[in-house]
Design an enzyme around this catalytic site. Structure first.
Site, PDB file in Angstrom:
ATOM      1  N   HIS A  73      43.646  38.454  48.452  1.00 40.86           N
ATOM      2  CA  HIS A  73      42.838  38.555  49.662  1.00 40.86           C
ATOM      3  C   HIS A  73      41.365  38.668  49.272  1.00 40.86           C
ATOM      4  CE1 HIS A  73      43.412  42.846  48.612  1.00 40.86           C
ATOM      5  NE2 HIS A  73      42.196  42.990  49.117  1.00 40.86           N
ATOM      6  N   ALA A  74      40.520  38.569  50.284  1.00 44.51           N
ATOM      7  CA  ALA A  74      39.086  38.813  50.156  1.00 44.51           C
ATOM      8  C   ALA A  74      38.702  39.778  51.273  1.00 44.51           C
ATOM      9  CB  ALA A  74      38.292  37.513  50.269  1.00 44.51           C
TER      10      ALA A  74
END
Length: 141
Positions: A51-52
């Protein structure tokens, strides 16, 4: 990537008495700390992260074990090995991260700039690339 994400933590102590490594918010890292958490008992070979964050900034360190962190800015991927309690990895907003557990018993600690907010996560890589192409964030912010 425009700067070195890997930082050396400050160390106090001696071989006879042991060592203490530390960092200070807004001195050694560019943000206040609102949350600290750690991940442990992760089987070797496990991939986590994926994820970011839109706004969250983090400092990652591994007080025991070996964890490979691959940071991706949408154009370039860089691998970092957290294998010492003296190393930490600064992850600013806008970086996709994949984490790989390399040694049994590894512990990943994280100091985060904000409280948990599910809306801050980008969990789909294609959506992440869309944000990058739209110039959603600047790495200098």
């Amino acid at each position: 990537m425009s700067f070195d994400h890997l930082i050396q933590l400050r160390i106090n102590g001696s071989e006879d008495a042991g060592y203490l490594s530390f960092f200070e918010a807004e001195k050694d890292i560019p943000f206040p700390i609102k949350r600290v958490y750690y991940t442990y008992n992760v089987p070797v070979g496990t991939k986590r992260g994926m994820h970011a964050h839109k706004t969250l900034q983090q400092l990652l360190w591994c007080p025991y074990g070996e964890i490979e962190v691959i940071l991706d800015d949408g154009k370039e991927k860089t691998s970092y090995l957290l294998d010492s309690p003296e190393k930490a990895l600064l992850v600013l907003k806008g970086y996709w991260r994949n984490l790989y557990w390399k040694k049994e018993g590894s512990v990943l600690c994280v100091a985060a700039s904000d409280y948990y907010d599910e809306d801050d996560y980008i969990r789909d890589y294609d959506e992440f690339i869309k944000y990058v192409k739209e110039g959603y964030w600047s790495y200098e912010d």
